[in-house]
Design a protein around this motif. Structure first.
Motif, short mmCIF file in Angstrom:
data_model
loop_
_atom_site.label_atom_id
_atom_site.label_comp_id
_atom_site.label_asym_id
_atom_site.label_seq_id
_atom_site.Cartn_x
_atom_site.Cartn_y
_atom_site.Cartn_z
N ALA A 7 0.80 -1.23 0.00
CA ALA A 7 0.00 0.00 0.00
C ALA A 7 0.83 1.29 0.00
N PRO A 8 1.92 1.36 0.77
CA PRO A 8 2.70 2.61 0.75
C PRO A 8 3.32 2.94 -0.61
N ALA A 9 3.46 1.92 -1.46
CA ALA A 9 4.06 2.13 -2.78
C ALA A 9 3.02 2.46 -3.85
N VAL A 10 1.74 2.29 -3.50
CA VAL A 10 0.66 2.55 -4.44
C VAL A 10 0.29 4.03 -4.39
N HIS A 11 0.02 4.63 -5.54
CA HIS A 11 -0.33 6.06 -5.61
C HIS A 11 -1.66 6.21 -6.33
N ALA A 12 -2.15 7.43 -6.43
CA ALA A 12 -3.47 7.68 -7.01
C ALA A 12 -3.58 7.19 -8.45
N GLY A 13 -2.48 7.18 -9.17
CA GLY A 13 -2.52 6.76 -10.57
C GLY A 13 -2.25 5.29 -10.79
N THR A 14 -2.03 4.54 -9.73
CA THR A 14 -1.73 3.11 -9.87
C THR A 14 -2.95 2.35 -10.39
N VAL A 15 -2.73 1.53 -11.40
CA VAL A 15 -3.78 0.62 -11.90
C VAL A 15 -3.76 -0.63 -11.03
N VAL A 16 -4.88 -0.94 -10.38
CA VAL A 16 -4.98 -2.10 -9.51
C VAL A 16 -6.07 -3.03 -10.03
N ILE A 17 -5.68 -4.23 -10.43
CA ILE A 17 -6.64 -5.22 -10.93
C ILE A 17 -6.35 -6.56 -10.28
N GLY A 18 -7.35 -7.17 -9.70
CA GLY A 18 -7.23 -8.51 -9.15
C GLY A 18 -7.95 -9.50 -10.04
N THR A 19 -7.62 -10.77 -9.89
CA THR A 19 -8.28 -11.82 -10.66
C THR A 19 -8.35 -13.10 -9.85
N GLY A 20 -9.38 -13.88 -10.11
CA GLY A 20 -9.54 -15.15 -9.41
C GLY A 20 -10.77 -15.86 -9.94
N MET A 21 -10.89 -17.12 -9.59
CA MET A 21 -12.09 -17.85 -9.93
C MET A 21 -13.23 -17.36 -9.04
N VAL A 22 -14.44 -17.45 -9.53
CA VAL A 22 -15.60 -16.95 -8.79
C VAL A 22 -15.65 -17.51 -7.38
N LYS A 23 -15.34 -18.80 -7.22
CA LYS A 23 -15.41 -19.43 -5.90
C LYS A 23 -14.31 -18.94 -4.95
N GLU A 24 -13.33 -18.21 -5.49
CA GLU A 24 -12.23 -17.70 -4.66
C GLU A 24 -12.43 -16.25 -4.23
N ILE A 25 -13.37 -15.56 -4.86
CA ILE A 25 -13.59 -14.14 -4.57
C ILE A 25 -14.88 -13.97 -3.78
N HIS A 26 -14.74 -13.50 -2.56
CA HIS A 26 -15.88 -13.35 -1.67
C HIS A 26 -16.05 -11.88 -1.28
N THR A 27 -17.13 -11.59 -0.58
CA THR A 27 -17.34 -10.23 -0.08
C THR A 27 -16.17 -9.78 0.77
N SER A 28 -15.63 -10.70 1.58
CA SER A 28 -14.49 -10.37 2.43
C SER A 28 -13.26 -10.01 1.61
N THR A 29 -13.10 -10.61 0.43
CA THR A 29 -11.99 -10.28 -0.46
C THR A 29 -12.09 -8.83 -0.92
N LEU A 30 -13.28 -8.45 -1.35
CA LEU A 30 -13.49 -7.09 -1.85
C LEU A 30 -13.33 -6.07 -0.73
N ARG A 31 -13.79 -6.43 0.46
CA ARG A 31 -13.66 -5.52 1.60
C ARG A 31 -12.20 -5.25 1.94
N LEU A 32 -11.35 -6.27 1.77
CA LEU A 32 -9.92 -6.07 2.03
C LEU A 32 -9.34 -5.03 1.08
N PHE A 33 -9.61 -5.18 -0.22
CA PHE A 33 -9.12 -4.20 -1.19
C PHE A 33 -9.62 -2.80 -0.82
N GLU A 34 -10.91 -2.72 -0.47
CA GLU A 34 -11.53 -1.44 -0.18
C GLU A 34 -10.96 -0.81 1.09
N ARG A 35 -10.73 -1.64 2.10
CA ARG A 35 -10.24 -1.14 3.39
C ARG A 35 -8.79 -0.70 3.32
#
Length: 377
Positions: free
Chosen positions: A127-155
């Motif tokens: 996170a300290p190395a990420v800036h406003a212009g950083t492109v952030v994209i995650g990927t995974g199978m549907v069964k691997e991505i949960h609400t808790s996963t998205l909350r982590l990125f958001e938090r």
């Protein structure tokens, strides 16, 4: 694997022509298609986290990405796949989860890991190395991505949304918010073991993120600790050591023992070393990240203690256990012993009898069994 940049030949490590598991999945292909179709600028420092067998960095090698992985096997697969693709040495920077993070990240691609804790730790470290212009994209199978996963990125990084599913895979899009107040990193996590576990009763255990059962002692290890062999073994290997509690128990009970802690996870070996040091154990210990007992001299070990995994990411397989057992037989001296803890239904006694010619049940309960095999001659 077919990518927008051409065909890429990929294998897992160690390479086995009988292995039917692929070195990539639909989530890797989905991310690569998106990068090409949307003409995502892959400039500056491109960081790929959790690339399981090197599929992503091999396809993107022309952009000189940095790979961060917790897996020794995954890193070795990446090296082999890059060489197979004719990528010049040094074009892809290979880091482990224990290495310092890059100081700046302009593109962050995340293959969502099985462990939510490992994802949390890696996002907080980057996170300290990420800036406003950083492109952030995650990927995974549907069964691997949960609400808790998205909350982590958001938090940790900022507002997050997901794509539509394609071939049972999904993308995660995150917009970094530099003003976001990030939580403190809770990893590594330490706790005291309960009583009734022999030499390690009440002792501290240290767990880095991603280590199996990092916040508590799993019931299989608990059962194993109650039925370990007595002192006097000499050179002992804690094979697939995890947080190192089994090898530490041996060292505490027998200061004369030489214990080798081995795991393919960089996080696990760091945990084992931290656990060992936290207990102030006298004697000699070695900590090694690697492919089981590869590199350990034949006939040089007196005792191998093993709780083999039976999953490779989402796939159930006994291939890892079989490699561990065959490696143990080679490394053991004549008369040396392999002790294994496993779920009863896995039938490890059949594999040990086939390999060693013998298998004895040391202890069992309705769920687990501790087995002992002796190397004859």
């Amino acid at each position: 694997m077919t990518t927008p940049w051409g065909e890429v030949g990929l294998t897992r490590f160690p390479e086995d022509p009988r292995d039917r598991l692929r070195a990539w999945d639909a989530s890797d292909a989905y991310l690569l298609r998106h990068l090409a179709e949307e003409e995502v600028p892959l400039t500056g420092t491109v960081v790929v986290v959790g690339d399981r067998w090197g599929a992503l960095v091999t396809a993107l090698a022309g952009h000189r990405p940095t790979q961060i992985t917790d897996s020794f096997l995954g890193q070795e697969a990446t090296r082999a796949n890059l060489a197979r693709a004719g990528v010049e040495p040094g074009a892809v920077r290979l880091l482990t989860t224990q290495d310092p993070s890059p100081e700046r990240v302009d593109v962050l691609l995340v293959r969502v890991p099985k462990s939510l804790a490992l994802l949390e730790d890696q996002l907080l470290r980057l996170a300290p190395a990420v800036h406003a212009g950083t492109v952030v994209i995650g990927t995974g199978m549907v069964k691997e991505i949960h609400t808790s996963t998205l909350r982590l990125f958001e938090r940790i990084l900022g507002p997050t949304r997901t794509s539509l599913a394609r071939q049972k895979a999904r993308l995660i899009f995150c917009t970094p918010d530099p003003a976001l107040e990030r939580p403190a990193n809770p990893w590594p996590y330490s706790y005291a073991l309960p009583d009734g576990l022999g030499a390690v009763s009440g002792r501290p255990v240290v767990n880095h993120a991603g280590v199996f059962c990092a916040d508590r002692l799993d019931i299989g290890t608990r059962f194993f600790l109650r039925h370990l062999p007595g002192p006097g073994a000499g050179r002992v290997v804690d094979l697939g050591c995890g947080n190192g509690v089994v090898g530490t128990a041996v060292a505490l009970a027998d200061p004369a023992a030489e214990v080798l802690f081995v795991d393919e996870s960089f996080q696990a070996v760091a945990s084992a070393e931290a656990t060992y040091k936290a207990n102030g154990v006298p004697g000699h210990a070695e900590f090694r990240v690697g492919d089981g007992l590869a590199g350990v001299a034949s006939g040089s070990v007196d005792l191998v203690l093993n709780n083999p995994p039976f999953h490779s990411h989402q796939a159930t397989t006994d291939a890892t256990a079989w490699r561990m057992f065959t490696g143990a037989k080679r490394a053991l001296r004549p008369g040396g012993e392999l002790w294994v803890i496993g779920n009863r239904h896995l039938g490890y006694h059949l594999k040990l009898k086939r390999l060693f010619g013998n298998s004895e049940t040391v202890a069992s309960d309705p769920k687990f069994v501790v087995l002992r095999a002796v190397k004859r001659g």
